[in-house]
Design a protein around this motif. Structure first.
Motif, PDB file in Angstrom:
ATOM      1  N   ARG A  14       1.799   1.737  -1.467  1.00 42.79           N
ATOM      2  CA  ARG A  14       2.948   1.444  -1.324  1.00 42.79           C
ATOM      3  C   ARG A  14       3.309   0.585  -0.114  1.00 42.79           C
ATOM      4  O   ARG A  14       4.206  -0.493  -0.089  1.00 42.79           O
ATOM      5  CB  ARG A  14       4.058   2.660  -1.346  1.00 42.79           C
ATOM      6  CG  ARG A  14       3.670   3.380  -2.709  1.00 42.79           C
ATOM      7  CD  ARG A  14       4.402   4.580  -2.571  1.00 42.79           C
ATOM      8  NE  ARG A  14       4.004   5.468  -3.945  1.00 42.79           N
ATOM      9  CZ  ARG A  14       4.755   6.286  -4.408  1.00 42.79           C
ATOM     10  NH1 ARG A  14       5.678   7.002  -3.756  1.00 42.79           N
ATOM     11  NH2 ARG A  14       4.281   6.830  -5.547  1.00 42.79           N
ATOM     12  N   PHE A  17       2.171  -3.001  -0.741  1.00 45.00           N
ATOM     13  CA  PHE A  17       3.038  -3.458  -1.542  1.00 45.00           C
ATOM     14  C   PHE A  17       4.106  -4.160  -0.785  1.00 45.00           C
ATOM     15  O   PHE A  17       4.426  -5.495  -0.822  1.00 45.00           O
ATOM     16  CB  PHE A  17       3.609  -2.781  -2.583  1.00 45.00           C
ATOM     17  CG  PHE A  17       4.836  -3.021  -3.210  1.00 45.00           C
ATOM     18  CD1 PHE A  17       4.743  -3.951  -4.378  1.00 45.00           C
ATOM     19  CD2 PHE A  17       5.959  -2.700  -2.851  1.00 45.00           C
ATOM     20  CE1 PHE A  17       6.018  -4.546  -4.872  1.00 45.00           C
ATOM     21  CE2 PHE A  17       7.364  -3.255  -3.315  1.00 45.00           C
ATOM     22  CZ  PHE A  17       7.265  -4.113  -4.313  1.00 45.00           C
ATOM     23  N   ILE A  27       8.139  -9.903  -6.345  1.00 41.94           N
ATOM     24  CA  ILE A  27       7.994  -8.260  -6.631  1.00 41.94           C
ATOM     25  C   ILE A  27       6.778  -8.090  -7.394  1.00 41.94           C
ATOM     26  O   ILE A  27       5.918  -7.424  -7.327  1.00 41.94           O
ATOM     27  CB  ILE A  27       9.287  -7.651  -7.076  1.00 41.94           C
ATOM     28  CG1 ILE A  27      10.314  -7.536  -5.916  1.00 41.94           C
ATOM     29  CG2 ILE A  27       8.985  -6.287  -7.630  1.00 41.94           C
ATOM     30  CD1 ILE A  27      11.775  -7.225  -6.228  1.00 41.94           C
ATOM     31  N   ALA A  31       3.306  -6.198  -6.687  1.00 40.39           N
ATOM     32  CA  ALA A  31       3.149  -5.085  -7.372  1.00 40.39           C
ATOM     33  C   ALA A  31       1.772  -5.336  -8.184  1.00 40.39           C
ATOM     34  O   ALA A  31       0.820  -4.516  -8.125  1.00 40.39           O
ATOM     35  CB  ALA A  31       4.075  -5.077  -8.436  1.00 40.39           C
ATOM     36  N   ARG A  38       5.948  -4.545 -12.248  1.00 41.76           N
ATOM     37  CA  ARG A  38       7.067  -5.080 -11.651  1.00 41.76           C
ATOM     38  C   ARG A  38       8.141  -3.922 -11.500  1.00 41.76           C
ATOM     39  O   ARG A  38       8.628  -3.848 -10.454  1.00 41.76           O
ATOM     40  CB  ARG A  38       7.524  -6.353 -12.362  1.00 41.76           C
ATOM     41  CG  ARG A  38       8.518  -6.928 -11.542  1.00 41.76           C
ATOM     42  CD  ARG A  38       9.487  -8.059 -12.381  1.00 41.76           C
ATOM     43  NE  ARG A  38      10.269  -7.498 -13.444  1.00 41.76           N
ATOM     44  CZ  ARG A  38      11.268  -6.638 -13.439  1.00 41.76           C
ATOM     45  NH1 ARG A  38      11.698  -6.208 -12.362  1.00 41.76           N
ATOM     46  NH2 ARG A  38      11.901  -5.888 -14.489  1.00 41.76           N
ATOM     47  N   GLY A  41       7.355  -1.618  -8.398  1.00 41.82           N
ATOM     48  CA  GLY A  41       7.483  -2.176  -7.522  1.00 41.82           C
ATOM     49  C   GLY A  41       9.101  -2.649  -7.050  1.00 41.82           C
ATOM     50  O   GLY A  41       9.430  -2.245  -5.901  1.00 41.82           O
TER      51      GLY A  41
END
Length: 162
Positions: A14, A17, A27, A31, A38, A41
């Motif tokens: 995460r 990301f 995004i 992701a 998505r 994300g």
């Protein structure tokens, strides 16, 4: 801060990301780089914006509570050990009769294997060379009576085979 202990692979994923977003990814692009959708994300970004780094720590509810207590589980294991080997159908009926809990036979098989450590085997079909009166011949040879409770060849047999 808790996030400095980011040795949990989920938190690191995460954080990667979020890092991808700061380097200019969309995004969807950020992701995709970490193997997420998505939609996921977007959820991570929303939690990042609302709670900061702590928002990326997974919050799992622990799953569905068990249908029977620890004591009932121990009682079931004792019953299974005493009366083995079992078929999945017999175990399913035993659980229903003794504890009033209904499980799908497929789940009973997984439960017995993972929770109770039982092994399973599928009975072999009869060989073509087997005589039609094999049980009778065997009973005469050993002075025993025939076993009228034969196992259905399609049913799984469970027991503590070690």
């Amino acid at each position: 801060m808790e996030i400095k202990k980011a040795d949990d692979a989920k938190v690191v994923r995460r954080l990667c990301f979020i890092s991808n977003l700061y380097t200019g990814d969309t995004i969807k692009g950020a992701a995709t780089r970490v193997g997420a959708s998505r939609g996921i994300g977007s959820q991570w970004l929303e939690r990042w914006n609302q709670y900061g780094p702590v928002g990326l720590i997974p919050r799992f509810g622990g799953g569905r509570p068990p249908k029977h207590s620890h004591q009932q589980s121990r009682d079931l294991q004792r019953l299974l050990e005493e009366g083995q080997p079992w078929t999945t159908g017999e175990i399913t009926r035993l659980i229903e009769d003794e504890f009033g809990v209904s499980y799908h036979p497929g789940h009973v098989r997984r439960l017995c294997r993972s929770v109770y450590g039982m092994s399973y085997a599928i009975p072999r079909p009869e060989t073509p060379s087997r005589p039609e009166n094999a049980e009778e011949i065997l009973a005469k040879a050993f002075g025993e009576e025939e076993d009228e409770e034969a196992v259905d060849p399609g049913e799984t047999v469970l027991g503590f085979f070690r």
